[in-house]
Design a protein around this motif. Sequence first.
Motif, PDB file in Angstrom:
ATOM      1  N   VAL A 167       7.499 -28.168  28.986  1.00 12.10           N
ATOM      2  CA  VAL A 167       6.101 -27.445  29.617  1.00 12.10           C
ATOM      3  C   VAL A 167       5.030 -27.173  28.370  1.00 12.10           C
ATOM      4  CG1 VAL A 167       5.026 -25.744  31.170  1.00 12.10           C
ATOM      5  CG2 VAL A 167       7.209 -27.067  31.716  1.00 12.10           C
ATOM      6  N   LEU A 168       4.025 -27.423  28.429  1.00 13.23           N
ATOM      7  CA  LEU A 168       2.998 -26.829  27.681  1.00 13.23           C
ATOM      8  C   LEU A 168       2.127 -25.665  28.299  1.00 13.23           C
ATOM      9  CD1 LEU A 168       2.540 -27.361  24.816  1.00 13.23           C
ATOM     10  CD2 LEU A 168       0.798 -29.182  25.288  1.00 13.23           C
ATOM     11  N   ASN A 169       2.517 -24.568  28.348  1.00 16.72           N
ATOM     12  CA  ASN A 169       1.995 -23.668  29.022  1.00 16.72           C
ATOM     13  C   ASN A 169       0.637 -23.123  28.417  1.00 16.72           C
ATOM     14  OD1 ASN A 169       1.754 -21.773  31.142  1.00 16.72           O
ATOM     15  ND2 ASN A 169       2.753 -20.210  30.116  1.00 16.72           N
ATOM     16  N   LYS A 170      -0.120 -22.368  28.943  1.00 14.95           N
ATOM     17  CA  LYS A 170      -1.275 -21.881  28.527  1.00 14.95           C
ATOM     18  C   LYS A 170      -2.254 -22.690  28.282  1.00 14.95           C
ATOM     19  CE  LYS A 170       0.812 -17.699  26.387  1.00 14.95           C
ATOM     20  NZ  LYS A 170       0.914 -16.630  25.404  1.00 14.95           N
ATOM     21  N   SER A 171      -2.353 -23.837  28.889  1.00 13.25           N
ATOM     22  CA  SER A 171      -3.132 -25.095  28.576  1.00 13.25           C
ATOM     23  C   SER A 171      -4.896 -24.506  28.929  1.00 13.25           C
ATOM     24  CB  SER A 171      -2.996 -25.903  29.728  1.00 13.25           C
ATOM     25  OG  SER A 171      -3.011 -25.722  31.009  1.00 13.25           O
ATOM     26  N   ASP A 172      -5.081 -23.473  29.624  1.00  8.87           N
ATOM     27  CA  ASP A 172      -6.353 -23.060  29.938  1.00  8.87           C
ATOM     28  C   ASP A 172      -6.903 -22.542  28.455  1.00  8.87           C
ATOM     29  OD1 ASP A 172      -5.719 -19.854  29.948  1.00  8.87           O
ATOM     30  OD2 ASP A 172      -4.284 -20.849  30.350  1.00  8.87           O
ATOM     31  N   LEU A 173      -6.196 -22.256  27.440  1.00  7.32           N
ATOM     32  CA  LEU A 173      -6.704 -21.914  26.057  1.00  7.32           C
ATOM     33  C   LEU A 173      -6.892 -23.002  25.292  1.00  7.32           C
ATOM     34  CD1 LEU A 173      -4.151 -18.757  25.647  1.00  7.32           C
ATOM     35  CD2 LEU A 173      -6.439 -18.819  26.514  1.00  7.32           C
ATOM     36  N   ILE A 174      -6.671 -24.067  25.401  1.00  4.94           N
ATOM     37  CA  ILE A 174      -7.203 -25.249  24.724  1.00  4.94           C
ATOM     38  C   ILE A 174      -8.087 -25.984  25.538  1.00  4.94           C
ATOM     39  CG2 ILE A 174      -5.273 -25.315  23.280  1.00  4.94           C
ATOM     40  CD1 ILE A 174      -4.318 -27.716  24.609  1.00  4.94           C
ATOM     41  N   SER A 175      -8.943 -27.001  24.732  1.00  5.26           N
ATOM     42  CA  SER A 175     -10.208 -27.594  25.481  1.00  5.26           C
ATOM     43  C   SER A 175      -9.468 -29.094  26.037  1.00  5.26           C
ATOM     44  CB  SER A 175     -11.054 -28.236  24.452  1.00  5.26           C
ATOM     45  OG  SER A 175     -10.510 -29.036  23.397  1.00  5.26           O
ATOM     46  N   PRO A 176     -10.099 -29.572  27.007  1.00  4.62           N
ATOM     47  CA  PRO A 176      -9.523 -30.877  27.551  1.00  4.62           C
ATOM     48  C   PRO A 176      -9.379 -31.889  26.445  1.00  4.62           C
ATOM     49  CG  PRO A 176     -11.450 -30.129  29.136  1.00  4.62           C
ATOM     50  CD  PRO A 176     -11.236 -29.299  27.721  1.00  4.62           C
ATOM     51  N   ASP A 177     -10.255 -31.993  25.338  1.00  8.39           N
ATOM     52  CA  ASP A 177     -10.261 -32.736  24.271  1.00  8.39           C
ATOM     53  C   ASP A 177      -8.938 -32.662  23.446  1.00  8.39           C
ATOM     54  OD1 ASP A 177     -12.553 -34.007  25.037  1.00  8.39           O
ATOM     55  OD2 ASP A 177     -13.679 -33.358  23.125  1.00  8.39           O
ATOM     56  N   GLN A 178      -8.559 -31.411  23.328  1.00 16.85           N
ATOM     57  CA  GLN A 178      -7.455 -31.089  22.438  1.00 16.85           C
ATOM     58  C   GLN A 178      -6.345 -31.461  23.276  1.00 16.85           C
ATOM     59  OE1 GLN A 178      -8.381 -26.730  21.840  1.00 16.85           O
ATOM     60  NE2 GLN A 178      -7.749 -27.207  19.764  1.00 16.85           N
ATOM     61  N   MET A 179      -6.236 -31.170  24.587  1.00 22.56           N
ATOM     62  CA  MET A 179      -5.071 -31.597  25.593  1.00 22.56           C
ATOM     63  C   MET A 179      -4.885 -33.183  25.455  1.00 22.56           C
ATOM     64  SD  MET A 179      -2.634 -30.702  27.384  1.00 22.56           S
ATOM     65  CE  MET A 179      -2.697 -29.094  27.794  1.00 22.56           C
ATOM     66  N   ASP A 180      -5.843 -33.897  25.521  1.00 21.30           N
ATOM     67  CA  ASP A 180      -5.786 -35.337  25.698  1.00 21.30           C
ATOM     68  C   ASP A 180      -5.355 -35.904  24.063  1.00 21.30           C
ATOM     69  OD1 ASP A 180      -6.982 -35.578  28.004  1.00 21.30           O
ATOM     70  OD2 ASP A 180      -9.053 -36.154  27.126  1.00 21.30           O
ATOM     71  N   ARG A 181      -5.747 -35.039  23.249  1.00 20.97           N
ATOM     72  CA  ARG A 181      -5.346 -35.391  21.771  1.00 20.97           C
ATOM     73  C   ARG A 181      -3.485 -35.296  21.619  1.00 20.97           C
ATOM     74  NH1 ARG A 181      -6.057 -32.299  16.528  1.00 20.97           N
ATOM     75  NH2 ARG A 181      -5.452 -33.782  14.926  1.00 20.97           N
ATOM     76  N   PHE A 235       1.225 -26.879  38.603  1.00 20.84           N
ATOM     77  CA  PHE A 235       2.625 -26.544  39.200  1.00 20.84           C
ATOM     78  C   PHE A 235       2.935 -27.560  40.243  1.00 20.84           C
ATOM     79  CE2 PHE A 235       1.391 -22.842  36.821  1.00 20.84           C
ATOM     80  CZ  PHE A 235       2.836 -22.360  36.419  1.00 20.84           C
ATOM     81  N   GLU A 236       2.014 -28.484  40.629  1.00 19.75           N
ATOM     82  CA  GLU A 236       2.500 -29.545  41.734  1.00 19.75           C
ATOM     83  C   GLU A 236       3.535 -30.375  40.859  1.00 19.75           C
ATOM     84  OE1 GLU A 236      -1.907 -28.763  42.539  1.00 19.75           O
ATOM     85  OE2 GLU A 236      -0.671 -28.818  40.936  1.00 19.75           O
ATOM     86  N   ASP A 237       3.097 -30.536  39.578  1.00 16.95           N
ATOM     87  CA  ASP A 237       3.916 -31.429  38.854  1.00 16.95           C
ATOM     88  C   ASP A 237       5.377 -30.858  38.643  1.00 16.95           C
ATOM     89  OD1 ASP A 237       2.213 -33.625  38.736  1.00 16.95           O
ATOM     90  OD2 ASP A 237       1.377 -32.874  36.797  1.00 16.95           O
ATOM     91  N   ILE A 238       5.321 -29.482  38.286  1.00 14.34           N
ATOM     92  CA  ILE A 238       6.699 -28.989  38.054  1.00 14.34           C
ATOM     93  C   ILE A 238       7.325 -28.910  39.199  1.00 14.34           C
ATOM     94  CG2 ILE A 238       7.702 -26.724  37.483  1.00 14.34           C
ATOM     95  CD1 ILE A 238       6.085 -27.799  35.316  1.00 14.34           C
ATOM     96  N   TYR A 239       6.981 -28.696  40.401  1.00 17.75           N
ATOM     97  CA  TYR A 239       7.436 -28.833  41.817  1.00 17.75           C
ATOM     98  C   TYR A 239       8.062 -30.160  41.988  1.00 17.75           C
ATOM     99  CZ  TYR A 239       8.876 -29.585  46.603  1.00 17.75           C
ATOM    100  OH  TYR A 239       9.701 -29.893  47.401  1.00 17.75           O
TER     101      TYR A 239
END
Length: 259
Positions: A167-181, A235-239
């Motif tokens: 799980v990559l938590n604190k995803s709110d602290l990076i941009s969508p572009d960073q997450m896509d990367r 959290f839907e995905d975790i569930y």
Amino acid sequence: MRGGLFVTGPAGTGKSTFCNTLNNWLQSQQYESAIVNLDPGVEYSPYTPDIDIRDVISLDAVMKEYGLGPNGAQVVAADLILDHTESIISQLEELSDHYVIFDTPGQVELFSFRQGSPMLVDSLAGDKGMICFLADAVVGSTPSGFISQKMLFGSVFFRFFRPMLFVLNKSDLISPDQMDRIMSWENDPEILYDAFAEEKQKMVKDFYLEMVKSFRESGLMTRIFPTSSVNAEGFEDIYSQMSLMFSGGEDTDTMYRDE
Ligand SMILES: Nc1nc2c(ncn2[C@@H]2O[C@H](COP(=O)(O)OP(=O)(O)OP(=O)(O)O)[C@@H](O)[C@H]2O)c(=O)[nH]1
Ligand SMILES: [Mg+2]
């Protein structure tokens, strides 16, 4: 217990907050859930645990009794948890319909690398136990940070040999572009290699390529589950993974009960 999710990961990655958010999310979807705190050292917690190891182990008492500082006491306290397994099991009997979330000590090594922890998980959850490794999205946004967290994930896997979520938590602290990367690194090791080579100037090319190859072959390049424990995202995905693991996915159709 319908299933037990043991939340581990490096200090401060948001384990306790994640446990609280997941518990609230499950209950908002009308699932029964509970939290067990296995961290004897925690002073502040965002939730009130249903079962709490601090009821039977006090870090202060361990420090006094064994003449230890806070870190030594944490190690002894982690081992002492095993002495209370039966008591935790008897309390878990009242939670037979519940998803049980286990919060573990702050430092990953106190839970994942102590000799008794795999036995503890076996005793508490039997074949209904899954490990949830929490990594930090900010740390994981550089290639070397991503790889080092994957290696830690691999170390934890080799301790427990159980189903595990990355799980990559604190995803709110990076941009969508960073997450896509980051997602592109997971899907294509060549992209990760190029990003890593740019960051580390091809210093360790052979080592890196062999490592990524063995990660892929051993199944450790598993899917990433981004979450934000403050925005309750992911959290839907975790569930969904918990449901797949614990009941063969038979109630995933009721996942989005509010919609
Ligand atoms: N922005 C953001 N902050 C988070 C998130 N999850 C946790 N935090 C913050 O990160 C800090 C540490 O959170 P904890 O839940 O105590 O982390 P932990 O892994 O349990 O910490 P230890 O048990 O002390 O190792 C707190 O300030 C939380 O509010 C998240 O998803 N996003
Ligand atoms: Mg914590």
